[in-house]
Design an enzyme around this catalytic site. Structure first.
Site, PDB file in Angstrom:
ATOM      1  N   ASP A   1       0.840  -1.197   0.000  1.00 25.19           N
ATOM      2  CA  ASP A   1       0.000   0.000   0.000  1.00 25.19           C
ATOM      3  C   ASP A   1       0.875   1.247   0.000  1.00 25.19           C
ATOM      4  O   ASP A   1       2.010   1.223   0.482  1.00 25.19           O
ATOM      5  CB  ASP A   1      -0.908  -0.027   1.253  1.00 25.19           C
TER       6      ASP A   1
ATOM      7  N   ASN B   1     -10.362  -3.061  -6.004  1.00 19.55           N
ATOM      8  CA  ASN B   1      -9.587  -2.170  -6.883  1.00 19.55           C
ATOM      9  C   ASN B   1     -10.265  -1.922  -8.235  1.00 19.55           C
ATOM     10  O   ASN B   1      -9.947  -0.953  -8.926  1.00 19.55           O
ATOM     11  CB  ASN B   1      -8.172  -2.718  -7.124  1.00 19.55           C
TER      12      ASN B   1
END
Ligand code: FPP
Length: 249
Positions: A25, A73
């Site tokens: 991330d 996503n």
């Protein structure tokens, strides 16, 4: 008084995790702080993937699982999703040699059938070429979500029960795990999350039940071998009890 705990420990020297799983991330924040585009952050992130993969293979890690694209996503802007898919395809083509040279076996979890056909072709090719490799397993989680994986497993199990192939009374944790995408893989011992967030984000919820969790503030594009070593040092110091009592303390 002398502390003899480390001498009496049954843990192997170095105490390396057998399976490391990483929530990568912070690509976007890395880019924003430098006035660059998000895709530049993802490109730097792909470089970290390359560095961390070869470092893990060299250190003797058995499996590295990377959360490369989650079911969530897909909700990102279409331009970012396409850029990520192009990057993934380019990464697979460029890293094929490194994967093979390092005796790495490549695999995936998640609904890879959702990915563009060109990416699926590269995935099939790298899997095919590396299938007999005996070194580290590199597993990319792609279009992956843990709740969906568990739901799919429950559905497959129900189908087998309905077909009379499976007795519901015979279902155990181990036999259920055989219906997950990760069937046959060891559970992760260490889950690393970069960029500071303290959550699992739908990643390996079943498999990470007893994993040690390591969160670093470092953004994924800056997570290179020195950061990996810090995570491994922290893991080596953890006492894993799996719900039992540590009789050495
Ligand atoms: C999180 O950054 C990262 C991802 C969306 C997935 C990881 C993708 C890569 C490392 C790129 C390439 C991958 C491979 C396998 C070649 P973010 O955009 O969520 O960061 P932010 O939270 O700071 O916005």
């Amino acid at each position: 008084m002398t502390d003899t705990r480390s001498e009496s420990s049954e843990e192997p020297p170095g105490n390396l995790p057998r399976h490391i799983a990483i929530i990568m991330d912070g690509n976007g924040r890395w880019a924003r702080e430098r006035g660059k585009t998000r895709i530049t952050g993802h490109r730097q992130g792909a470089e970290s993937v390359r560095v961390v993969t070869t470092a893990c293979a060299r250190k003797g890690i058995g499996q590295l699982t990377l959360y490369a694209f989650s079911t969530e996503n897909w909700k990102r802007p279409r331009s970012e999703v396409s850029a990520l898919m192009r990057l993934l395809k380019r990464y697979l083509a460029a890293e094929r040699g490194t994967i093979l040279d390092n005796n790495i076996r490549f695999t995936t979890i998640g609904r890879t059938q959702d990915l563009p056909e060109a990416v699926q072709e590269e995935l099939r090719e790298v899997k095919r070429l590396s299938i007999d490799n005996s070194g580290m397993v590199l597993c990319l989680a792609l279009s992956y979500g843990s709740r969906r994986e568990i739901t799919d497993a429950a559905r497959k199990l129900a189908i087998d029960v309905k077909a009379g192939k499976l007795d519901p009374d015979s279902i155990t944790e181990d036999s259920f795990a055989d219906y997950l995408d990760t069937a046959g893989m060891p559970d992760p011992d260490l889950v690393i999350r970069t960029a500071g967030e303290m959550r699992l984000s739908n990643f390996l919820l079943w498999q990470a039940s007893y994993a040690e969790i390591y969160v670093t503030q470092t953004y994924w594009p800056d997570f290179r071998e020195d950061e990996l070593d810090k995570a491994l040092d922290a893991f080596a110091k953890r006492k894993r009890k799996f719900g039992a009592v540590d009789l050495r303390t």
